[in-house]
Structures are given as C-alpha cells and as structure tokens.
Motif scaffolding. Structure first.
Motif, PDB file in Angstrom:
ATOM      1  N   GLN A  52      31.682  39.238  52.509  1.00 32.21           N
ATOM      2  CA  GLN A  52      30.248  39.524  52.345  1.00 32.21           C
ATOM      3  C   GLN A  52      29.864  39.471  50.855  1.00 32.21           C
ATOM      4  OE1 GLN A  52      29.471  43.341  54.001  1.00 32.21           O
ATOM      5  NE2 GLN A  52      27.252  43.185  53.824  1.00 32.21           N
ATOM      6  N   TYR A  53      28.707  38.863  50.559  1.00 37.34           N
ATOM      7  CA  TYR A  53      28.212  38.796  49.182  1.00 37.34           C
ATOM      8  C   TYR A  53      26.770  39.294  49.127  1.00 37.34           C
ATOM      9  CZ  TYR A  53      32.135  35.644  48.410  1.00 37.34           C
ATOM     10  OH  TYR A  53      33.388  35.093  48.345  1.00 37.34           O
ATOM     11  N   LEU A  54      26.443  39.966  48.040  1.00 40.58           N
ATOM     12  CA  LEU A  54      25.067  40.362  47.771  1.00 40.58           C
ATOM     13  C   LEU A  54      24.442  39.195  47.015  1.00 40.58           C
ATOM     14  CD1 LEU A  54      23.210  42.828  48.023  1.00 40.58           C
ATOM     15  CD2 LEU A  54      24.175  43.697  45.906  1.00 40.58           C
ATOM     16  N   ASP A  55      23.443  38.559  47.607  1.00 35.80           N
ATOM     17  CA  ASP A  55      22.944  37.304  47.040  1.00 35.80           C
ATOM     18  C   ASP A  55      21.752  37.549  46.117  1.00 35.80           C
ATOM     19  OD1 ASP A  55      22.215  34.811  46.369  1.00 35.80           O
ATOM     20  OD2 ASP A  55      21.848  34.085  48.407  1.00 35.80           O
ATOM     21  N   PHE A  56      22.033  37.673  44.830  1.00 40.88           N
ATOM     22  CA  PHE A  56      20.965  37.822  43.836  1.00 40.88           C
ATOM     23  C   PHE A  56      20.668  36.490  43.148  1.00 40.88           C
ATOM     24  CE2 PHE A  56      19.543  42.294  42.648  1.00 40.88           C
ATOM     25  CZ  PHE A  56      19.712  42.772  43.945  1.00 40.88           C
ATOM     26  N   GLY A  57      21.212  35.403  43.709  1.00 36.31           N
ATOM     27  CA  GLY A  57      20.847  34.060  43.224  1.00 36.31           C
ATOM     28  C   GLY A  57      19.691  33.509  44.046  1.00 36.31           C
ATOM     29  N   GLY A  58      19.625  33.959  45.295  1.00 33.23           N
ATOM     30  CA  GLY A  58      18.485  33.608  46.153  1.00 33.23           C
ATOM     31  C   GLY A  58      18.260  32.110  46.313  1.00 33.23           C
ATOM     32  N   GLY A  59      19.370  31.327  46.327  1.00 34.78           N
ATOM     33  CA  GLY A  59      19.187  29.881  46.483  1.00 34.78           C
ATOM     34  C   GLY A  59      18.377  29.309  45.332  1.00 34.78           C
ATOM     35  N   VAL A  60      18.481  29.929  44.157  1.00 31.22           N
ATOM     36  CA  VAL A  60      17.685  29.593  42.963  1.00 31.22           C
ATOM     37  C   VAL A  60      16.187  29.700  43.277  1.00 31.22           C
ATOM     38  CG1 VAL A  60      17.442  28.119  40.944  1.00 31.22           C
ATOM     39  CG2 VAL A  60      19.542  28.045  42.257  1.00 31.22           C
ATOM     40  N   ALA A  61      15.789  30.944  43.535  1.00 31.65           N
ATOM     41  CA  ALA A  61      14.357  31.286  43.703  1.00 31.65           C
ATOM     42  C   ALA A  61      13.747  30.745  44.987  1.00 31.65           C
ATOM     43  CB  ALA A  61      13.536  30.820  42.494  1.00 31.65           C
ATOM     44  N   VAL A  62      14.581  30.404  45.961  1.00 36.60           N
ATOM     45  CA  VAL A  62      14.049  29.825  47.206  1.00 36.60           C
ATOM     46  C   VAL A  62      13.872  30.876  48.306  1.00 36.60           C
ATOM     47  CG1 VAL A  62      14.634  28.298  49.128  1.00 36.60           C
ATOM     48  CG2 VAL A  62      14.829  27.471  46.778  1.00 36.60           C
ATOM     49  N   ILE A 392      28.924  30.615  33.166  1.00 44.28           N
ATOM     50  CA  ILE A 392      29.645  30.303  34.409  1.00 44.28           C
ATOM     51  C   ILE A 392      30.843  31.243  34.573  1.00 44.28           C
ATOM     52  CG2 ILE A 392      30.962  28.527  35.645  1.00 44.28           C
ATOM     53  CD1 ILE A 392      28.080  27.777  35.560  1.00 44.28           C
ATOM     54  N   ARG A 393      31.499  31.557  33.469  1.00 48.40           N
ATOM     55  CA  ARG A 393      32.640  32.477  33.566  1.00 48.40           C
ATOM     56  C   ARG A 393      32.184  33.833  34.111  1.00 48.40           C
ATOM     57  NH1 ARG A 393      34.816  32.225  27.676  1.00 48.40           N
ATOM     58  NH2 ARG A 393      36.287  33.783  28.352  1.00 48.40           N
ATOM     59  N   VAL A 394      31.037  34.309  33.651  1.00 46.16           N
ATOM     60  CA  VAL A 394      30.561  35.615  34.128  1.00 46.16           C
ATOM     61  C   VAL A 394      30.037  35.506  35.567  1.00 46.16           C
ATOM     62  CG1 VAL A 394      28.955  37.517  33.688  1.00 46.16           C
ATOM     63  CG2 VAL A 394      30.098  36.395  31.775  1.00 46.16           C
ATOM     64  N   VAL A 395      29.361  34.402  35.886  1.00 45.43           N
ATOM     65  CA  VAL A 395      28.920  34.191  37.279  1.00 45.43           C
ATOM     66  C   VAL A 395      30.133  34.261  38.214  1.00 45.43           C
ATOM     67  CG1 VAL A 395      28.080  32.405  38.886  1.00 45.43           C
ATOM     68  CG2 VAL A 395      26.796  32.906  36.805  1.00 45.43           C
ATOM     69  N   LYS A 396      31.238  33.642  37.789  1.00 46.15           N
ATOM     70  CA  LYS A 396      32.443  33.657  38.635  1.00 46.15           C
ATOM     71  C   LYS A 396      33.035  35.059  38.735  1.00 46.15           C
ATOM     72  CE  LYS A 396      33.986  28.890  38.028  1.00 46.15           C
ATOM     73  NZ  LYS A 396      35.055  28.040  37.491  1.00 46.15           N
ATOM     74  N   ALA A 397      33.009  35.783  37.626  1.00 42.18           N
ATOM     75  CA  ALA A 397      33.552  37.148  37.647  1.00 42.18           C
ATOM     76  C   ALA A 397      32.715  38.031  38.580  1.00 42.18           C
ATOM     77  CB  ALA A 397      33.568  37.727  36.232  1.00 42.18           C
ATOM     78  N   LEU A 398      31.407  37.840  38.572  1.00 46.14           N
ATOM     79  CA  LEU A 398      30.529  38.616  39.466  1.00 46.14           C
ATOM     80  C   LEU A 398      30.771  38.209  40.924  1.00 46.14           C
ATOM     81  CD1 LEU A 398      27.239  38.478  37.356  1.00 46.14           C
ATOM     82  CD2 LEU A 398      28.589  40.523  37.809  1.00 46.14           C
ATOM     83  N   MET A 399      30.937  36.917  41.136  1.00 48.99           N
ATOM     84  CA  MET A 399      31.167  36.425  42.498  1.00 48.99           C
ATOM     85  C   MET A 399      32.465  37.006  43.067  1.00 48.99           C
ATOM     86  SD  MET A 399      30.993  32.482  43.711  1.00 48.99           S
ATOM     87  CE  MET A 399      32.671  31.987  44.042  1.00 48.99           C
ATOM     88  N   ALA A 400      33.467  37.100  42.199  1.00 50.54           N
ATOM     89  CA  ALA A 400      34.748  37.671  42.650  1.00 50.54           C
ATOM     90  C   ALA A 400      34.572  39.118  43.100  1.00 50.54           C
ATOM     91  CB  ALA A 400      35.779  37.577  41.525  1.00 50.54           C
ATOM     92  N   GLU A 401      33.530  39.782  42.587  1.00 51.66           N
ATOM     93  CA  GLU A 401      33.258  41.177  42.986  1.00 51.66           C
ATOM     94  C   GLU A 401      32.191  41.258  44.079  1.00 51.66           C
ATOM     95  OE1 GLU A 401      34.826  43.952  41.848  1.00 51.66           O
ATOM     96  OE2 GLU A 401      36.146  42.600  40.753  1.00 51.66           O
ATOM     97  N   GLY A 402      31.776  40.105  44.609  1.00 51.75           N
ATOM     98  CA  GLY A 402      30.844  40.115  45.734  1.00 51.75           C
ATOM     99  C   GLY A 402      29.373  40.064  45.362  1.00 51.75           C
ATOM    100  N   LEU A 403      29.069  39.623  44.143  1.00 47.32           N
ATOM    101  CA  LEU A 403      27.658  39.528  43.730  1.00 47.32           C
ATOM    102  C   LEU A 403      27.360  38.099  43.270  1.00 47.32           C
ATOM    103  CD1 LEU A 403      24.900  40.832  43.014  1.00 47.32           C
ATOM    104  CD2 LEU A 403      25.852  41.332  40.754  1.00 47.32           C
ATOM    105  N   LEU A 404      26.350  37.472  43.894  1.00 46.49           N
ATOM    106  CA  LEU A 404      25.985  36.108  43.505  1.00 46.49           C
ATOM    107  C   LEU A 404      24.832  36.128  42.516  1.00 46.49           C
ATOM    108  CD1 LEU A 404      26.147  34.301  46.973  1.00 46.49           C
ATOM    109  CD2 LEU A 404      27.977  34.765  45.325  1.00 46.49           C
ATOM    110  N   SER A 405      24.979  35.340  41.452  1.00 46.65           N
ATOM    111  CA  SER A 405      23.914  35.160  40.458  1.00 46.65           C
ATOM    112  C   SER A 405      23.974  33.693  40.045  1.00 46.65           C
ATOM    113  CB  SER A 405      24.132  36.093  39.270  1.00 46.65           C
ATOM    114  OG  SER A 405      25.455  35.964  38.794  1.00 46.65           O
ATOM    115  N   VAL A 406      23.085  33.271  39.167  1.00 48.37           N
ATOM    116  CA  VAL A 406      22.999  31.856  38.810  1.00 48.37           C
ATOM    117  C   VAL A 406      22.969  31.732  37.291  1.00 48.37           C
ATOM    118  CG1 VAL A 406      21.653  29.730  39.116  1.00 48.37           C
ATOM    119  CG2 VAL A 406      21.556  31.495  40.858  1.00 48.37           C
ATOM    120  N   ALA A 407      23.690  30.746  36.767  1.00 47.65           N
ATOM    121  CA  ALA A 407      23.623  30.513  35.316  1.00 47.65           C
ATOM    122  C   ALA A 407      22.293  29.847  34.970  1.00 47.65           C
ATOM    123  CB  ALA A 407      24.782  29.619  34.889  1.00 47.65           C
ATOM    124  N   ALA A 408      21.799  30.118  33.784  1.00 47.36           N
ATOM    125  CA  ALA A 408      20.620  29.403  33.256  1.00 47.36           C
ATOM    126  C   ALA A 408      20.991  28.973  31.842  1.00 47.36           C
ATOM    127  CB  ALA A 408      19.391  30.310  33.251  1.00 47.36           C
TER     128      ALA A 408
END
Ligand SMILES: Cc1ncc(COP(=O)(O)O)c(C=O)c1O
Length: 449
Positions: A52-62, A392-408
């Motif tokens: 399970q992931y908490l999706d704070f990337g939201g499909g990039v604002a979609v 990207i390194r931090v996005v991956k570290a967050l993903m490993a903990e179950g949180l999705l975000s997006v690089a800008a």
C-alpha cells in the motif's frame, strides 16, 4: 540490439512482470520507478504485490478527487451506458454544459471553450488562436504578428508547438527544427517582458504558467502578473495562462493565478489534468472580447471558426460527463478552499521543522515543492548513484517508506495530493516525510540509487 520478439501465450504473459513487458514491448521514453500500481482508492494505491502507498503524487496533478472516486465511477458507468462517443459533426450537449460551468463558475467572465484531450493539445489550441489573432490584427504594413513570449523553466507539453514554447532545453534536444516564433524570458521579470515587447512589435501573445510546476514549483508574483495584464491590454497582445497543472482547484482557487491576482481576466486559459480527475480531457477557454476596437471586429472566442481546428475525440460525451462530475464535486464540497487550507498547513509544518535537508517550501494550495539542500544529502553509497538527481533519490527513499511524490527538476520534491485529502492522511504523509528526511540527514545515512 534488436531482440527477437517471441510470440508468447497468455500463461507466459501472465508470468512476466510489468517491468519485463514494458521493457520488451513499449518505447523506453519514460524513466519509470520500480512500482507497478494495480488498484487505487482515494489517496491510496496498491501495487501488484499488495503493498500500500499513500499517493501524494496524484498522477502529477491529475487525480484531483483521488483514485476511483464514486462520483467518477458513477458518471462513467451512467454515461457509458448511454453514449460513449459521437462525432463533433453533431451537437454534443455535454460540451455546452461543461463550457457553461467553465465560463460562469470557473472564469466568471464571458467566453467559450474548445475541448480536446490533453494539456499539450489545449496549449496547441491557444497557440493556434494566437497565430490566427495575429493574422487578423497585423502590423500597420500588413505583416501578421506572430511572436509569442514564454518563460525559462516553463513546461507547455510535448507536441512540436509545446516543446517550442517550453523554456527548457532538455525537451528540445534532438528535435530541431522547432516551430519558430517563440522567445523565452526570465520568469517573474517584468522589465524583461517590457524590453522584449518594445524590441519586437510583432509580439502577439504571452503564454505563462501562474505556477510553474515541472520547472521546479515557482509561483508568479502578483506584480509580474499584473504587469503582463497591463502590457497585453495596452498593446493588444493576448494574455494566455497555461493552467494545466495549476488550475481547477489545485492552487486553492478555481484558477491558478487567483491567489496572486484574482482580478485578472486572461484572453485564454488551458486546462487538462485535474479537470478529468483521471479521464483524458483538455480545454482551452477563450475570452469574449472584440479582437480590436471598431464596430465590425469579431470576438476573440469566435475566430477559430468551422474547419480551423478540431480533434476526433475532443469533448466526447463520456469525457464531458466525467469532467462535469468532477467540477460539480469540487464546487459542492468546497474543495478549492480545502486545498488552500491543507496546503497552508503543510507549508507551515514543513517550514517549522527548519530541516537541514529542506531549503525552502514553495507553491500554492496543493501544488507544493520542497526545495532540497543537496549538500546535506548523504554521499551516495554505490557507484552510479551519484548520477541520480537528488530529487529522484529522495522520491525513491519516500517510496520505499510507502509515500509517493514527484520530482520537479533536480532539487525539488513535489506534492500534488487529491484536493479532498484529509487532515489525517496529510499527517501520515508528513510523518513519513519527516522520518525519511531525518534518516537521510543522519551521518551514516544511505539513499536508494
Ligand atoms: C503546465 C503544463 N502544461 C502542459 C502540460 C502538458 O499536459 P499533457 O501532458 O496533458 O499534454 C503539462 C504537463 O505536465 C503542464 O504541467
């Protein structure tokens, strides 16, 4: 190397991972993360293995209302049972209803909408509008006005006009010759705009994001936007807002510029992403105003007449039904205000941490960027990791903990959760962010490659 493509049966296909199938059968134009989403509900996403992931990337604002919200699935099912598609040769009532909402509720100003399928297409429509307008309002010697000003770090989509308009070299590399007529200027620098307009009398339009999303979450200042509105009015230049990422409630108002300068009525606006909540639809709104002074001047919103522009799928009954359901939900639930409030709370919280890894928090509403301090990131453990961008390194570290975000860009982590995200879900995301930042800032930390 050309690998032979074995034709495999159904059982063999099911045994292959998404990664293997994509690698073998799809063009490698995306740098994908190692996550194969299978199911979503609200702010949550599950991968093929049930994680399970908490999706704070939201499909990039979609996914403005989260994954598979009942308002969308109901609207989809109801309309799909009646009429999915019909040609724009016919009178698609849903387009009229959606256009009415965009004009009366979102823009609160007279205008008309052209429907398409994506953000790039919505910008393409605005760019064609600008060129048509420039032919109709030429220089005194009859030369059409064709120059369009855009800004460094902007992003306007991947069509040829889109990449030509975009102020980032990386999207253009290898694709020359581009569409001519675009000049890029520094964002939030009105003096540069004044100078460019003075030097190029054929300037016909200014295309600008109220908040630059892909370019690193930069917010336009009120002074800058007001300056643009003034010079456009004085010189009969079109003011075009690319609100594809920043619009439809994302920044805490229906329109991305309304936090800074709510009184501005642009000549054109592009929307996509959040307007369909995950169903592809784009929209280019065009203001109703005469193209120039004089009794016989047509209105701007009418110059793209029959045969000038169009697309087969644009504004299908199904797309319009979904977008209407999304807009109604945002309106009735007061989600613009909710996004503004939650965004302010997140900003205050992260700023309050005064964390060594976070240099700045930027954005508006729920389009937020955490600007990293790459010097405080741990030295990469493995060779090859150094080439991975800090974001990207931090996005991956967050993903490993179950949180999705997006690089800008290279140094910014972006959050774009659904507009209806709850305080509880936000607290969970903040907890993960804090934990990961603390771990990365610890002396012996490592980060995923
Ligand atoms: C501001 C902006 N404009 C245009 C686009 C292109 O939209 P699409 O990917 O739907 O073509 C994007 C996509 O990220 C965007 O952020």
């Amino acid at each position: 190397m050309n690998l032979p493509l074995p034709i495999v049966g159904k059982a063999a296909t099911e045994a292959q991972s998404a990664h293997e199938l994509l690698a073998r059968y799809t063009v490698p134009n995306y740098g994908r993360l190692a996550l194969a989403p299978e199911r979503g509900e609200g702010v949550w996403l599950w991968d093929a293995g049930g994680r399970q992931y908490l999706d704070f990337g939201g499909g990039v604002a979609v996914t403005s209302l989260g994954h598979c919200p009942p308002v969308i699935t109901r609207a989809l099912a109801a309309q799909a049972g009646k009429l999915i598609h019909c040609s724009n040769w016919y009178e698609i009532r849903g387009q009229g209803e959606l256009g009415k909402f965009l004009t009366e509720t979102v823009m609160e100003s007279p205008g008309k909408t052209l429907f398409c399928n994506s953000g790039a297409e919505a910008n393409e429509a605005l760019i064609k509008l600008a060129r048509k307008f420039g032919h109709a309002t030429p220089l005194p010697d009859g030369t059409p006005r064709t120059g369009i000003l855009t800004f460094f770090n902007s992003f306007h989509g991947r069509t040829y006009a889109g990449i030509s308009a975009t102020g980032q070299e990386k999207v253009k590399t290898g694709f020359a010759p581009l569409v001519p007529g675009f000049t890029h200027l520094p964002y939030n620098d009105f003096a540069a705009v004044e100078k460019a307009v003075a030097e190029a009398p054929d300037t016909v339009a200014i295309l600008v994001e109220p908040v630059q999303g892909e370019g690193g979450v930069h917010v336009a200042t009120a002074d800058f936007l007001r300056g643009l509105a003034r010079i456009c009015r004085e010189k009969n230049i079109l003011l075009l807002f690319d609100d594809v990422q920043s619009g439809i409630g994302r920044c805490g108002h229906w329109c991305g510029w309304k936090t800074a300068a709510p009184e501005i009525i642009p000549d054109g606006v592009s929307w996509a992403k959040g307007i369909g909540g995950g169903f592809p639809i784009g929209a280019a709104w065009i203001r109703q105003r005469p193209i120039q002074p004089g009794p016989d001047a047509p209105d701007l919103c009418d110059i793209l007449g029959p045969g000038t522009h169009g697309t087969t799928y644009g504004g299908s009954p199904l797309a319009c039904a979904v977008a209407s359901a999304v807009l109604t939900e945002i309106h009735e639930k007061g989600l613009c205000g909710h996004a503004a409030a939650i965004g302010a709370e997140i900003t205050d919280t992260v700023q309050g941490w005064d964390h060594p890894l976070v240099r700045e928090v930027r954005g508006a509403g729920l389009l937020l960027g955490f600007v990293l301090n790459p010097d405080a990131l741990p030295v990469p453990a493995a060779a090859g990791e150094a080439a991975t961008l800090p974001s990207i390194r931090v996005v991956k570290a967050l993903m490993a903990e179950g949180l999705l975000s997006v690089a800008a860009g290279p140094e910014v982590i972006r959050w774009l959760p659904p507009l209806n995200v709850t305080r509880e879900e936000t607290a969970t995301a903040l907890g993960i962010l804090r934990r990961v930042l603390d771990r990365l800032a610890a002396p012996a930390a490592t980060v995923p490659a």
